[in-house]
Structures are given as structure tokens and as C-alpha cells.
Write an enzyme that holds these catalytic residues in place. Structure first.
Site, PDB file in Angstrom:
ATOM      1  N   GLU A 455       0.827  -1.225   0.000  1.00 49.03           N
ATOM      2  CA  GLU A 455       0.000   0.000   0.000  1.00 49.03           C
ATOM      3  C   GLU A 455       0.857   1.268   0.000  1.00 49.03           C
ATOM      4  O   GLU A 455       0.620   2.192   0.765  1.00 49.03           O
ATOM      5  CB  GLU A 455      -0.983  -0.004   1.179  1.00 49.03           C
ATOM      6  CG  GLU A 455      -2.028  -1.095   1.040  1.00 49.03           C
ATOM      7  CD  GLU A 455      -3.296  -0.852   1.841  1.00 49.03           C
ATOM      8  OE1 GLU A 455      -3.541   0.279   2.248  1.00 49.03           O
ATOM      9  OE2 GLU A 455      -4.035  -1.825   2.043  1.00 49.03           O
TER      10      GLU A 455
HETATM   11  C1  LIG Z   1       2.654  -9.505   0.543  1.00 47.24           C
HETATM   12  C2  LIG Z   1       2.233  -8.534  -0.488  1.00 47.24           C
HETATM   13  C3  LIG Z   1       0.890  -8.336  -0.750  1.00 47.24           C
HETATM   14  C4  LIG Z   1       0.490  -7.479  -1.778  1.00 47.24           C
HETATM   15  N1  LIG Z   1      -0.829  -7.401  -2.128  1.00 47.24           N
HETATM   16  C5  LIG Z   1      -1.161  -6.765  -3.287  1.00 47.24           C
HETATM   17  C6  LIG Z   1      -2.481  -6.843  -3.818  1.00 47.24           C
HETATM   18  O1  LIG Z   1      -3.378  -7.460  -3.229  1.00 47.24           O
HETATM   19  N2  LIG Z   1      -2.750  -6.232  -5.005  1.00 47.24           N
HETATM   20  C7  LIG Z   1      -1.796  -5.537  -5.679  1.00 47.24           C
HETATM   21  O2  LIG Z   1      -2.089  -5.029  -6.751  1.00 47.24           O
HETATM   22  N3  LIG Z   1      -0.532  -5.419  -5.200  1.00 47.24           N
HETATM   23  C8  LIG Z   1      -0.186  -6.020  -4.032  1.00 47.24           C
HETATM   24  N4  LIG Z   1       1.096  -5.933  -3.538  1.00 47.24           N
HETATM   25  C9  LIG Z   1       2.062  -5.096  -4.228  1.00 47.24           C
HETATM   26  C10 LIG Z   1       2.587  -3.958  -3.388  1.00 47.24           C
HETATM   27  O3  LIG Z   1       1.665  -2.928  -3.307  1.00 47.24           O
HETATM   28  C11 LIG Z   1       3.931  -3.558  -4.042  1.00 47.24           C
HETATM   29  O4  LIG Z   1       4.827  -4.560  -3.659  1.00 47.24           O
HETATM   30  C12 LIG Z   1       4.435  -2.273  -3.599  1.00 47.24           C
HETATM   31  O5  LIG Z   1       3.671  -1.272  -4.161  1.00 47.24           O
HETATM   32  C13 LIG Z   1       5.903  -2.047  -3.958  1.00 47.24           C
HETATM   33  O6  LIG Z   1       6.260  -2.529  -5.221  1.00 47.24           O
HETATM   34  P1  LIG Z   1       7.587  -3.428  -5.391  1.00 47.24           P
HETATM   35  O7  LIG Z   1       7.568  -4.464  -4.355  1.00 47.24           O
HETATM   36  O8  LIG Z   1       7.655  -3.832  -6.803  1.00 47.24           O
HETATM   37  O9  LIG Z   1       8.778  -2.436  -5.042  1.00 47.24           O
HETATM   38  P2  LIG Z   1       9.492  -1.395  -6.008  1.00 47.24           P
HETATM   39  O10 LIG Z   1       8.503  -0.538  -6.683  1.00 47.24           O
HETATM   40  O11 LIG Z   1      10.486  -2.114  -6.841  1.00 47.24           O
HETATM   41  O12 LIG Z   1      10.252  -0.483  -4.938  1.00 47.24           O
HETATM   42  C14 LIG Z   1      11.469  -0.897  -4.314  1.00 47.24           C
HETATM   43  C15 LIG Z   1      11.937   0.188  -3.368  1.00 47.24           C
HETATM   44  O13 LIG Z   1      12.144   1.416  -4.079  1.00 47.24           O
HETATM   45  C16 LIG Z   1      11.440   2.463  -3.432  1.00 47.24           C
HETATM   46  N5  LIG Z   1      10.977   3.410  -4.439  1.00 47.24           N
HETATM   47  C17 LIG Z   1      10.348   3.158  -5.616  1.00 47.24           C
HETATM   48  N6  LIG Z   1      10.097   4.308  -6.246  1.00 47.24           N
HETATM   49  C18 LIG Z   1      10.567   5.308  -5.469  1.00 47.24           C
HETATM   50  C19 LIG Z   1      10.606   6.734  -5.559  1.00 47.24           C
HETATM   51  N7  LIG Z   1      10.113   7.378  -6.595  1.00 47.24           N
HETATM   52  N8  LIG Z   1      11.171   7.411  -4.540  1.00 47.24           N
HETATM   53  C20 LIG Z   1      11.674   6.776  -3.476  1.00 47.24           C
HETATM   54  N9  LIG Z   1      11.668   5.452  -3.330  1.00 47.24           N
HETATM   55  C21 LIG Z   1      11.119   4.727  -4.304  1.00 47.24           C
HETATM   56  C22 LIG Z   1      10.287   1.793  -2.718  1.00 47.24           C
HETATM   57  O14 LIG Z   1       9.872   2.578  -1.604  1.00 47.24           O
HETATM   58  C23 LIG Z   1      10.916   0.486  -2.279  1.00 47.24           C
HETATM   59  O15 LIG Z   1      11.583   0.694  -1.067  1.00 47.24           O
HETATM   60  C24 LIG Z   1       1.482  -6.753  -2.494  1.00 47.24           C
HETATM   61  C25 LIG Z   1       2.836  -6.930  -2.203  1.00 47.24           C
HETATM   62  C26 LIG Z   1       3.219  -7.810  -1.227  1.00 47.24           C
HETATM   63  C27 LIG Z   1       4.681  -8.007  -0.994  1.00 47.24           C
END
Ligand SMILES: Cc1cc2nc3c(=O)[nH]c(=O)nc-3n(C[C@H](O)[C@H](O)[C@H](O)COP(=O)(O)OP(=O)(O)OC[C@H]3O[C@@H](n4cnc5c(N)ncnc54)[C@H](O)[C@@H]3O)c2cc1C
Length: 780
Positions: A455
Site C-alpha cells: 500500500e
Molecule cells: C505480501 C504482499 C501483498 C500485496 N498485495 C497486493 C495486492 O493485493 N494487489 C496488488 O495489486 N498489489 C499487491 N502488492 C504489491 C505492493 O503494493 C507492491 O509490492 C508495492 O507497491 C511495492 O512494489 P515493489 O515491491 O515492486 O517495489 P518497487 O517498486 O520495486 O520499490 C522498491 C523500493 O524502491 C522504493 N521506491 C520506488 N520508487 C521510489 C521513488 N520514486 N522514490 C523513493 N523510493 C522509491 C520503494 O519505496 C521500495 O523501497 C502486495 C505486495 C506484497 C509483498
């Protein structure tokens, strides 16, 4: 000469005050420069910025918070039906799930628990009664989720997701009558399990750039030729996807043949796809840090579906991003703030109990100053996080969709919970590390990064959303200026800009003067609302002062950096920290008032407030040390805070009082951990702590007798004079009576159970014989 000066002053006044004079000479060139400097904003960025509402955070941002508004915020309450559900159904649901079995044996919740939460309406708490849902308030929803999370994260998450950004929220706001009438009653009764799939391997935080796509085309649906869409997706991390029966799906919709109109790229679209629709792939699972809630990927390739699958029907094609942004604030204000406030309280409950029971150096470890420090922080966090989640939920019940408050609450409460659990792990030592049915914190510790990541991952939320988005949303004039600058009718744009810009300038000057005055008087001239607790008045004054200083500094940063502030994430994050901490302080002050100024809680409330103030000081220091025009930083610091930036860490004496009150079983500890659902049974790892704690406290007078005898040297050279056997020796020597000895035996048995750590045969086997998929199939 005097006449000349007077004429000059009159000219300047006319220039600034008379719009007809001001507009062509001053406003017009500023307007043109502003338009040039304003970075191009995509439709998705605009939707994110304009979604939701602003609430108390806008007051804090204004530099002049209206305390009457805050003190008048009503205390959230539960209906008798909601209270009964919490006292009965919630407690029963908690009894059905054992964390250890879910994590290491079954890799799923028991079917009985699934059935119970479906039958009792847990999955449809936000669905109105008219559709067969429970129709609970946001506050009741928060109370329930926080309680469930004190027993089992898979249980809390399985309930949370359908009630937050699951399709129900989207359907309620945007669904067609047909969709609402079909799906909402089925969701309410647990006949449908929803999931919502947005994230893809290429688009995580930057979710608006999902490559998943659909193309409007003709196809066959239920034997007829219809216009529909052919959709391809590859999603991951989707909660409940492996067992869902309807899949909410976000994808970008294109209309290359103009079947729906002239627009070719319609934009992000949300659809509801039944799990058994031909070609939908679900079923595989991820393992999120041994928290075996249902989560996994889903795919589909060139799947034809009718336009009726779009939430809200064909007219809502391309409106998906706006829909998601508008609904996100509600779920984000409740789910993670509530579940992580629950986890903070669970950590507080078990760690305080354990620290009182566990003795080393013949002393309960809670009495060592080092441990005390950790306990005070855990207690302070528990008080604060509960205040924040309560008020965030209250905002929703007041009709707000507070996009900035929800981001603050999500970020701060998950960080505080992680901090509490980390400190808790240090206090419980090996007992937290060795996994087994008796472990009290190990699984929770593993799970903490989940809340941090989902989220809106926390780094992104802190660096980009809190201030970046917050500034534009909360600022009284900025959004109006931006909208005016982007208006297609530049004449009207200039008129609107002129109005907003000069009010903005007056606002900056006003805040600057106010901040300097408050600074010179060391905050004594800053206002505090009437009728609030006298002991808390200095904090209100300090907040008023911080707000004025923050608003002034924030405006200067925006003025200097303009659109590039968005890329200055470290500066933005520090400004976001100040805004967040002001909101946290407001919540703590409000909680103190809402609960009737409980005198026993003054210390813990003050601990939390001092901690926030200290964090404000650190953030301000960071802003001044890294000010965009470097020499201006120290000058501003001296100007706004001539006697130093207020705030210091909570004192050792305050921390001592907080930790000792909290480590003893009693009303203060119960209030701090009021959402913990505890099974006071000997085989329950949390329940047994409570039993042992009661026994420990009951035996304190007996123990005192033994200590006196020990000091008199009565146990010298006796082989039984060791930490384990001393009560036996004391009984043998007549220091304590037989019945006292029995009391001590009972206490020791419970204490031994608490400090016991599980061990396993050499070949460790923990998995259940019936696989989870098989159990779900049998249940279906
Ligand atoms: C257990 C779990 C349940 C989930 N449930 C759902 C669901 O039901 N439906 C759904 O659609 N999604 C779901 N998600 C997805 C979740 O919302 C995403 O994992 C999350 O938005 C982050 O994406 P990512 O893991 O690809 O990280 P990335 O986007 O790769 O980010 C990696 C790091 O970079 C940082 N970062 C990225 N961009 C920036 C920026 N511009 N400035 C500063 N820092 C930045 C982030 O804060 C993070 O620390 C779930 C994820 C998990 C792990």
C-alpha cells in the site's frame, strides 16, 4: 522628500492591492514564469493529486491550526451491534487460528476459520446492510482488524483486504446497479472471495505504468457476437488471488479501431473477472516471509471478456486510475494503521509481561535501565499508534477520504510497529529467536516488512507522498495556483492565479512574522486552545509554533525549488517528517482528552509527545543543514528558533516511570494493550504469560521473605541455594510456610512454561499431511 517617500509608498500599495494595476505589471509575468516552470503533469499524477480530501493535516500545514476544530472532533463510538460482534465473533475467530500451525504445518488457516469469517460477514464489514453486509463504521472496522492482528496476521489480512481496496469498495462507489445487486450480497455472505490485481513485475511502486493491456474488439460471449475486450495480464503479489472467486483487474485499455469513440488510449480500466472465466490463471502462491496468507500471481493471455466486466460498465472504461486513487485513501487509513497498531499492542503486552517474569541477576529484567529504555519506547509507541489509527478511522466516519492523513498513518504506524517489535525481540532474547509453537514474537518479527512494503512502500511514501503530495493537497493556495496555470483559458487562468498568488504571498509573510514572534518568545506567545488539560498546554503551544515555522520554511523551499522539489526527496522527506510528527502529536493530545485525561496515562502520553518533538527537532535541523540555498539555512534557523529548536528525547526519569507502570499488571497496561485478544490458557504462548504474571505478583510478598532470609545468610553453603531451588530450600528451613511453598511452586511451573523454548527431533518435520490446496478443494 517626505512627499516623495509617501508617493512611492502609495504607488507600491496600489501596485500590490489594486488588481487592475497589479495584474498586468506583476501577476502576468509571474504567471508566465510559473507556467513555464510547472512540470508537465500526467493524467495519473493529476488524478492522484486531486483524489480524496484534506482534513486536520491542512490546518497543520496552514501555519495557523484551528484548535477549536480539532478539539471539537467527536470521539468515535461503537453501536451495541458492533460492540457485540467484537466481544463475540471476533474473539471466536481468534480462537480458531494458531499462528504456528498456519506458518509451519498447514500453510493456510484452518477451513473452520475460513468458513467462520465468511459465514459471520467478516469479509463484508463495509458493505451496507441493504446489500446484506454488516454495514459497520470505519471505527468498528478498525477495532476489529486491530484485534484480529493481535492473534494472527493471516487472519487479519484475509479480513482486511476484502474490506479495503477489494472490489467491494470500488463496486460501492462506481459499480452499475446490476453489478452491485449481484456481487455485493455475495461478497457480504462470503460466497465470493475477492482479490484486486494491480501490481505487475514491471510496475510496483509506479503502478500507473502497468503494461497489462486490453484491446477493444468484437468477440463471442455466451453465444452472441458482442463488443468486448481482449485482455493480457501478468500480475504478482496479489493477496487472496490463489483462492479468489472474482478477480479485480487493472489494465490499460486501447481502442485502436474506434469502436467506443475517437480516443485510442482509453487509460487504466478496472474490471471484475470471475476466476473460472476461460483462460484466467490463478492458484500459484508466494510465501510472504512465512506469513501464509493467500497471496500469489495471476496471468491471462488474450482473454476475451465483455465490456460489462468493467466496474461501472463501458462508460467507466479508462477511469480506473481515478477510481483507485479515490478509494485508496479509505482503505489505507484503516487496514495497515489498524493491523500495525494491533501488533504494537501485542508486542507491548507480551514484552512487558515477559520482562516482569524473566529474572536475571536475581532481578526481573524489566528493572534494568537498559531494558527500561526499550519498554518505555514500546509503551509510548502503543499509546501513539492507537491514537493515530483511531483518529484516522474517525476521519473516514466523518465523511473524509483523507489522502495525506492515510499516508501518514500508514507510514508512521507501520514504522512504529516495526520499532516496537525490534526492541521487543531484544528484550525477550532467545525466546523470540527459536521458532516453535511457544515462540511469542518471532513470526511477527518476520512479518514486519510486509506492512512496510505494501500500500505504498514506506521509502516512497516518506520521500515522495507525505510532503510532495501533501504540500500540494494541504497548501491553502498551491493547488489553486497550479490549476490556474494549467487552465486552457489563459485569461481566466491569469485572473484565478492573481487571486491565489497574492493571497499566498500574504500567507507566507504572515507565517514568517508569526513564526518569528513565537520564536522570540520561546513559544510563550503561541496559542493553546481553551478547555484542554493544563498539563498538555505546552504541547499545544509548541505545535502552534512548529506549524507556523513549518509553513514558512515549506513555502520558502517550494518558492526556491519549484517543481524540482519533487526530485529533492531527502528534503521532501524531512519536511514530510515534520508534518507527520505534528499529526501524531495532535492524535496523542486528542486521545488524552477523549479518554477523559486519565492521570495514570499522563507520563506515557508525555513520553510519546516528547519523542515526536524530538523528531521534529531532528527534521528541522536536517532541513536547515541542507537548505536549497545553503547560506540561508543557518540564518533561518537563528531567525525562527533564536533559543534553539525545541525538543529533546524523553528524559530517563520519564522513561523510568512509564516502563515501571507498564511492566506491572494493572489498569495502565490493560489500557495500553486494550485490543489484545488473549486466550488466558496454559498452552497459549501469550495467555501463559498472563497467568505467570498474575502468579508472580501474587508471590511477591513470599519472595520478599526469602530475600530477607538470604541477606541474613541463612542459605549459605546450601546446595539448593540456586535460582531454581531456593523456594524448596526456604520451605525446608521454615522461612516460608507449606501453603506459601505451594504458591511458589505454582508460580515456578508457569514461569518455566513462559521461559521454555521449543526443541524438535533431529529430522525436523512440521508440515501437515493434507496439503492446503486439497483442503480448499474438499471445502469447495
Ligand atoms: C505480501 C504482499 C501483498 C500485496 N498485495 C497486493 C495486492 O493485493 N494487489 C496488488 O495489486 N498489489 C499487491 N502488492 C504489491 C505492493 O503494493 C507492491 O509490492 C508495492 O507497491 C511495492 O512494489 P515493489 O515491491 O515492486 O517495489 P518497487 O517498486 O520495486 O520499490 C522498491 C523500493 O524502491 C522504493 N521506491 C520506488 N520508487 C521510489 C521513488 N520514486 N522514490 C523513493 N523510493 C522509491 C520503494 O519505496 C521500495 O523501497 C502486495 C505486495 C506484497 C509483498
Amino acid at each position: 522628500m517626505t512627499i516623495l517617500i509617501l508617493l512611492l509608498l502609495a504607488a507600491i500599495t496600489a501596485l500590490l492591492v489594486i488588481p487592475a494595476v497589479r495584474r498586468p505589471i506583476l501577476s502576468s509575468p509571474i504567471f508566465r514564469a510559473f507556467r513555464r516552470a510547472l512540470p508537465a503533469m500526467s493524467e495519473t499524477e493529476r488524478a492522484a493529486l486531486e483524489a480524496g480530501t484534506v482534513w486536520w493535516e491542512a490546518d497543520l500545514f496552514s501555519g495557523k491550526p484551528d484548535w477549536n476544530k480539532w478539539t471539537a472532533t467527536p470521539t468515535p463510538t461503537l453501536t451495541s451491534e458492533e460492540q457485540s460482534f467484537i466481544d463475540n465473533e471476533v474473539v471466536q475467530a481468534c480462537k480458531l487460528v494458531r499462528e504456528w500451525d498456519v506458518a509451519f504445518k498447514d500453510h493456510d488457516m484452518p477451513q473452520e476459520a475460513w468458513q467462520f469469517i465468511k459465514d459471520k460477514g467478516f469479509l463484508g464489514m463495509i458493505i451496507p446492510k441493504s446489500y446484506g453486509g454488516l454495514g459497520f463504521s470505519a471505527y468498528a472496522h478498525s477495532e476489529i482488524v486491530s484485534r484480529l492482528s493481535t492473534r494472527s496476521s493471516p487472519l487479519a489480512i484475509s479480513v482486511m483486504v476484502p474490506n479495503s481496496l477489494g472490489p467491494a469498495e470500488l463496486l460501492l462507489h462506481y459499480g452499475t446497479d446490476e453489478q452491485k445487486n449481484y456481487y455485493l450480497p455475495r461478497l457480504a455472505k462470503g460466497l465470493e472471495i475477492p482479490a484486486f490485481a494491480l501490481t505487475s513485475p514491471w510496475a510496483g511502486s509506479d503502478a500507473a505504468s502497468i503494461p497489462d493491456s486490453g484491446v477493444v474488439c468484437e468477440g463471442t460471449w455466451q453465444g452472441k457476437k458482442v463488443i468486448g475486450m481482449r485482455v493480457t495480464w501478468n500480475k504478482r503479489y496479489i493477496t487472496l488471488a490463489p483462492v479468489c472467486t472474482i478477480l479485480g483487474l487493472a489494465f490499460r485499455l486501447y481502442d485502436p479501431d474506434g469502436l467506443l469513440g475517437t480516443k485510442k488510449d482509453l487509460g487504466v480500466t478496472c474490471a471484475l473477472v470471475p476466476h473460472d472465466h476461460p483462460g484466467v490463471v490463478i492458484g500459484r502462491r508466494h510465501i510472504p516471509l512465512n506469513t501464509y496468507f493467500m497471496n500469489g500471481p495471476t496471468q491471462g493471455k488474450d482473454i476475451f471478456m465483455p465490456l460489462d466486466f468493467i466496474i461501472g460498465g463501458p462508460q467507466m472504461a479508462g477511469q480506473g486510475w481515478r477510481m483507485l486513487m479515490e478509494c485508496l485513501a479509505t482503505g489505507r487509513a484503516i487496514s495497515l494503521p489498524s493491523s500495525n497498531a494491533g501488533i504494537s499492542q501485542l508486542a507491548a503486552r507480551v514484552v512487558s509481561g515477559y520482562a516482569r517474569i524473566r529474572q536475571q541477576f536475581k532481578t526481573p529484567i524489566s528493572r534494568f535501565e537498559g531494558v527500561e529504555e526499550a519498554l518505555a519506547r514500546i509503551a509510548g509507541n502503543a499509546y501513539l499508534t492507537d491514537a493515530v489509527r483511531t483518529l484516522s478511522a474517525a476521519a473516514i466516519d466523518l465523511g473524509e477520504k483523507p489522502s495525506v492523513v492515510s499516508a501518514i498513518a500508514k507510514y508512521q504506524v507501520t514504522e512504529k510497529a516495526r520499532e516496537s517489535v525490534n526492541h521487543g525481540m531484544d528484550v525477550v532474547g532467545g525466546k523470540g529467536i527459536c521458532m516453535g509453537p511457544g515462540n511469542i514474537l518471532g513470526l511477527v518479527y518476520q512479518q514486519m516488512p510486509i506492512g512496510i512494503t505494501v500500500e505504498g512502500a514506506n521509502i516512497l511514501t516518506r520521500s515522495l507522498i507525505l510532503f510532495g503530495q501533501g504540500a500540494i493537497r494541504c497548501h491553502p493556495y498551491l493547488l489553486r495556483e497550479m490549476q490556474a496555470a494549467q487552465a486552457s483559458d489563459t485569461r481566466q487562468g491569469l485572473l484565478d492565479f492573481d487571486q491565489a498568488f497574492w493571497k499566498h504571498m500574504a500567507h507566507v509573510v504572515g507565517n514568517g512574522l508569526r513564526a518569528i514572534t513565537y520564536g522570540l518568545s520561546a513559544g510563550r506567545l503561541a496559542p493553546s486552545p481553551v478547555g484542554v488539560a493544563p498539563e498538555m498546554q505546552p504541547y499545544y503551544r509548541s505545535l502552534a509554533r512548529t506549524s507556523a515555522g513549518f509553513a514558512f520554511v515549506a513555502d520558502l523551499c517550494m518558492l526556491i525549488l519549484g517543481g524540482t522539489l519533487k526530485r529533492k526527496e531527502k528534503l521532501s522527506a524531512r519536511l514530510g517528517d515534520i508534518l507527520s510528527q505534528m499529526f501524531l502529536m495532535s492524535c496523542v493530545l486528542k486521545r488524552f482528552e477523549m479518554q477523559g485525561r486519565i492521570q495514570e496515562d499522563v507520563d506515557v502520553a508525555r513520553w510519546a509527545l516528547d519523542d515526536c518533538q524530538d523528531k521534529i527537532r531532528i527534521a528541522f535541523d536536517g532541513v536547515f543543514a541542507n537548505f536549497p540555498i545553503a547560506p540561508l539555512g543557518p540564518v533561518l534557523k537563528r531567525l525562527l528558533f533564536p533559543w534553539g529548536i525545541p525538543g529533546q528525547p524523553p528524559s530517563d526519569t520519564l522513561g523510568h516511570r512509564v516502563s515501571q507502570k507498564f511492566a506491572n499488571a494493572g489498569a495502565a497496561r490493560d489500557r495500553l494493550t486494550s485490543v489484545c485478544v488473549i486466550n488466558k490458557e496454559i498452552d497459549d504462548p501469550v495467555g501463559v504469560i498472563e497467568l505467570a504474571l498474575d502468579a508472580m505478583l501474587a508471590c511477591e510478598p513470599i519472595e520478599a521473605k526469602i530475600r530477607v532470609a538470604e541477606k541474613q545468610g541463612r542459605f549459605q553453603d546450601e546446595p539448593l541455594a540456586n535460582v531454581r531451588d531456593l523456594p524448596t530450600l526456604a520451605a525446608q528451613l521454615g522461612v516460608i510456610t507449606e501453603s506459601e511453598f505451594q504458591e511458589m511452586q505454582k508460580r515456578d511451573a508457569l514461569r518455566d512454561k513462559v521461559i521454555h523454548v521449543d526443541d524438535f527431533p533431529f529430522e525436523i518435520r512440521t508440515t501437515a499431511s493434507v496439503p492446503s490446496s486439497e483442503r480448499h478443494r474438499q471445502a469447495a
